[in-house]
Scaffold this motif. Structure first.
Motif, mmCIF file in Angstrom:
data_model
loop_
_atom_site.group_PDB
_atom_site.id
_atom_site.type_symbol
_atom_site.label_atom_id
_atom_site.label_comp_id
_atom_site.label_asym_id
_atom_site.label_seq_id
_atom_site.Cartn_x
_atom_site.Cartn_y
_atom_site.Cartn_z
ATOM 1 N N ALA A 1 0.854 -1.185 0.000
ATOM 2 C CA ALA A 1 0.000 0.000 0.000
ATOM 3 C C ALA A 1 0.897 1.244 0.000
ATOM 4 O O ALA A 1 1.976 1.245 0.610
ATOM 5 C CB ALA A 1 -0.924 0.003 1.202
ATOM 6 N N THR A 2 0.436 2.314 -0.663
ATOM 7 C CA THR A 2 1.231 3.528 -0.840
ATOM 8 C C THR A 2 0.503 4.714 -0.231
ATOM 9 O O THR A 2 -0.729 4.848 -0.370
ATOM 10 C CB THR A 2 1.478 3.787 -2.345
ATOM 11 O OG1 THR A 2 2.099 2.637 -2.910
ATOM 12 C CG2 THR A 2 2.364 4.992 -2.544
ATOM 13 N N ASP A 3 1.283 5.603 0.419
ATOM 14 C CA ASP A 3 0.718 6.826 0.984
ATOM 15 C C ASP A 3 1.850 7.821 1.183
ATOM 16 O O ASP A 3 3.031 7.450 1.256
ATOM 17 C CB ASP A 3 0.005 6.555 2.305
ATOM 18 C CG ASP A 3 -0.855 7.726 2.744
ATOM 19 O OD1 ASP A 3 -2.014 7.804 2.295
ATOM 20 O OD2 ASP A 3 -0.351 8.583 3.506
ATOM 21 N N ALA B 1 0.990 4.298 5.382
ATOM 22 C CA ALA B 1 1.214 3.232 4.410
ATOM 23 C C ALA B 1 1.329 1.884 5.119
ATOM 24 O O ALA B 1 0.796 0.858 4.647
ATOM 25 C CB ALA B 1 2.480 3.512 3.606
ATOM 26 N N GLN B 2 1.998 1.853 6.281
ATOM 27 C CA GLN B 2 2.129 0.611 7.035
ATOM 28 C C GLN B 2 0.768 0.137 7.550
ATOM 29 O O GLN B 2 0.413 -1.044 7.431
ATOM 30 C CB GLN B 2 3.078 0.819 8.211
ATOM 31 C CG GLN B 2 3.234 -0.434 9.071
ATOM 32 C CD GLN B 2 3.777 -0.119 10.457
ATOM 33 O OE1 GLN B 2 3.586 0.997 10.959
ATOM 34 N NE2 GLN B 2 4.442 -1.092 11.086
ATOM 35 N N VAL B 3 0.001 1.070 8.090
ATOM 36 C CA VAL B 3 -1.309 0.703 8.648
ATOM 37 C C VAL B 3 -2.226 0.165 7.556
ATOM 38 O O VAL B 3 -2.927 -0.846 7.749
ATOM 39 C CB VAL B 3 -1.932 1.925 9.352
ATOM 40 C CG1 VAL B 3 -3.380 1.628 9.739
ATOM 41 C CG2 VAL B 3 -1.126 2.300 10.580
ATOM 42 N N LEU B 4 -2.245 0.824 6.410
ATOM 43 C CA LEU B 4 -3.105 0.371 5.323
ATOM 44 C C LEU B 4 -2.704 -1.017 4.845
ATOM 45 O O LEU B 4 -3.562 -1.874 4.589
ATOM 46 C CB LEU B 4 -3.018 1.358 4.157
ATOM 47 C CG LEU B 4 -3.583 2.758 4.386
ATOM 48 C CD1 LEU B 4 -3.373 3.630 3.145
ATOM 49 C CD2 LEU B 4 -5.061 2.690 4.735
ATOM 50 N N THR B 5 -1.400 -1.266 4.736
ATOM 51 C CA THR B 5 -0.925 -2.568 4.265
ATOM 52 C C THR B 5 -1.364 -3.691 5.205
ATOM 53 O O THR B 5 -1.900 -4.724 4.775
ATOM 54 C CB THR B 5 0.614 -2.559 4.161
ATOM 55 O OG1 THR B 5 1.003 -1.594 3.204
ATOM 56 C CG2 THR B 5 1.130 -3.921 3.740
ATOM 57 N N VAL C 1 7.251 0.239 8.697
ATOM 58 C CA VAL C 1 7.218 1.654 8.309
ATOM 59 C C VAL C 1 8.363 1.908 7.325
ATOM 60 O O VAL C 1 9.536 1.713 7.669
ATOM 61 C CB VAL C 1 7.365 2.571 9.537
ATOM 62 C CG1 VAL C 1 7.377 4.029 9.107
ATOM 63 C CG2 VAL C 1 6.237 2.314 10.518
ATOM 64 N N PRO C 2 8.068 2.315 6.079
ATOM 65 C CA PRO C 2 9.140 2.545 5.096
ATOM 66 C C PRO C 2 9.954 3.778 5.464
ATOM 67 O O PRO C 2 9.435 4.762 5.997
ATOM 68 C CB PRO C 2 8.381 2.756 3.776
ATOM 69 C CG PRO C 2 7.026 3.234 4.183
ATOM 70 C CD PRO C 2 6.724 2.573 5.497
#
Length: 483
Positions: A117-119, A125-129, A164-165
């Protein structure tokens, strides 16, 4: 088209290549500056099926799992999974918006599935993934479980949770700048080539000689410092004009042309300025020179020199004045001038009359050189008429402006009246052309370069620098004797 021609086009259009390349670099910088960085978090899922009691069954189950991976990838980006994740996280975005941010990629020949998932916010992004991965495993369990109950036939297990990226995805600054420069360079080269292929103008002396079929006697540079309304023999123009003078003197062997018209295909190509400068440089060599305004429709010569318009060529041809009374003596540098005079109602008829031929014959006897400034060849027939009466003509081709078709037509017009084309003179030459033309002088050539060498073999034209120097010494001795 030869490779050399493409090289010439690219040299002429180097500024286009440079400009478009800079624009490409600026575009790459703008992309990174105005585009918000995006972060991508990814989770990995493992797809399993019920184990078999034999090796054959286990192999079949493994193939079944690989087929299931593709199906689960489609489910991961489905509206149902996205809506469940939105409801779980109580997000303000819609399910469709979440779907656009989610990608699911099966790893070939494995039972693994990468879900990302991208944000703009790495934590989001981590939470959505992880939310989508969790909802996918739950939906798979529901779909793979029989309505009669029991264990599901297959399932998906989260192997790696999304972290978390720390770095954004996409191009970095240097990558964007490099890509922009590469794209700009390609487009710049294409535009420069397109411009060169579509440009029909004469760009250099070899092309002028090729198109006209006549030798190029010389080239005159751009002289931006020269006043437009006054006569000024600039040192910048001196050496090219002396080379042109030398070539004219050696035309025809022992009988060089004496009545010379200066013409061009169209207006604005330097006829009047060249006629004035040529008359001046011939007078500098000690010759008696008359400059004639042959354009009876526009007295550009008289206006340039600030001469009276009361009498001139038109009144002499109409019988109103004698030529001795119309000629103005020693207007500049020892050059006498016969301006065109008042505009008559019938210029072509006057120039085509027997009186015009008789007048030029008498002037040939009184002056060593008679230089006639004529109107454009492709605009009116006056220039062609005068050329037919003269010993020869110099056809001017303005660099970067005179088109190939116009030069061909001009020479064809002169051939149609049996006019003698002494040669072509390129005008408004850029400095880079002057440097290239002068590079052959170390081998004993004058500024006319290879064109003058060709003219020497074809018309007996001198091109050696020693001859120019010799003529200058003759000019000095003649000036001393006149003094």
């Amino acid at each position: 088209m030869e490779i050399r021609e493409y090289g010439r086009i690219l040299r002429a259009g180097w500024w286009i290549v440079a400009l478009v390349t800079v624009i490409g670099i600026a575009g790459g910088w703008a992309y990174t500056f105005f585009t918000a960085p995006q972060y991508q978090a990814c989770a990995r899922l493992f797809v399993t099926t019920e184990g078999g009691s034999s090796v054959g069954e286990a192999y079949q189950n493994n193939l079944f799992s690989q087929e299931r991976v593709s199906s689960y990838a489609g489910l991961a980006t489905s509206t149902q999974v996205a809506q469940r994740a939105v409801d779980q996280l109580q997000l303000s975005m819609s399910a469709e918006e979440l779907r656009s941010r989610v990608t699911a990629t099966p790893i070939e020949k494995t039972v693994l599935l990468d879900l990302c998932a991208t944000d703009a916010d790495p934590a989001v992004a981590q939470v959505l993934t992880n939310a989508v991965a969790g909802q996918l495993t739950q939906l798979v369990q529901e779909l793979e479980t029989s309505q009669r109950g029991g264990s599901p036939a297959a399932g998906a297990t989260i192997v790696d949770q999304g972290d978390v990226p720390s770095t954004p995805i996409g191009m970095g600054l240097y990558t964007a700048l490099g890509l922009g420069a590469a794209i700009g360079l390609v487009f710049g080269l294409a535009l420069a080539l397109l411009r060169g292929l579509m440009d029909r103008s004469i760009r250099d002396r070899p092309r002028a000689e090729e198109i006209s079929g006549r030798v190029v006697l010389g080239g005159l540079p751009v002289d931006a410092s020269r006043p437009k309304s006054a006569v000024a023999f600039m040192s910048k123009m001196g050496e090219p004009l002396r080379a042109l003078r030398t070539n004219i003197r050696f035309l025809g062997g022992g009988s060089p042309p004496r009545v010379i018209t200066v013409t061009s295909p169209a207006a604005g190509e330097g006829r009047t300025s060249t006629a004035i400068d040529l008359a001046s440089v011939l007078a500098e060599a000690g010759h008696k020179v008359l400059l004639v305004g042959g354009d009876l429709r526009d007295d550009a010569l008289g206006n340039r020199l600030g001469l009276s318009q009361g009498s001139g060529l038109s009144t002499v041809l109409s019988g109103e004045h004698r030529v001795e009374d119309a000629i103005q003596r020693d207007v500049f540098d020892g050059v006498s001038v016969l301006p065109s005079g008042p505009v008559p109602p019938n210029p072509s008829e006057l120039l085509g009359s027997d009186r015009a031929q008789v007048l030029l014959e008498s002037l040939r006897g009184d002056y060593r050189y008679v230089i006639v400034d004529t109107p454009p060849l492709l605009k009116v027939t006056d220039g062609a008429i005068l050329t037919a009466l003269a010993d020869g003509t110099l056809v001017l081709a303005r660099t970067g402006r005179t088109t190939r078709d116009a030069l061909r037509r001009a020479v064809k017009v002169l051939d149609g009246v049996n006019g003698t084309v002494l040669g072509v003179v390129t005008t408004f030459e850029p400095a880079r052309h002057r440097l290239r033309a002068g590079s052959g002088r170390s081998a004993g050539n004058s500024e006319t370069g290879s064109s003058a060498s060709h003219s020497a073999s074809k018309f007996g034209v001198s091109s050696g620098s020693d001859q120019v120097k010799s003529e200058d010494s003759t000019s000095a001795s003649s000036s001393a004797s006149r003094g």
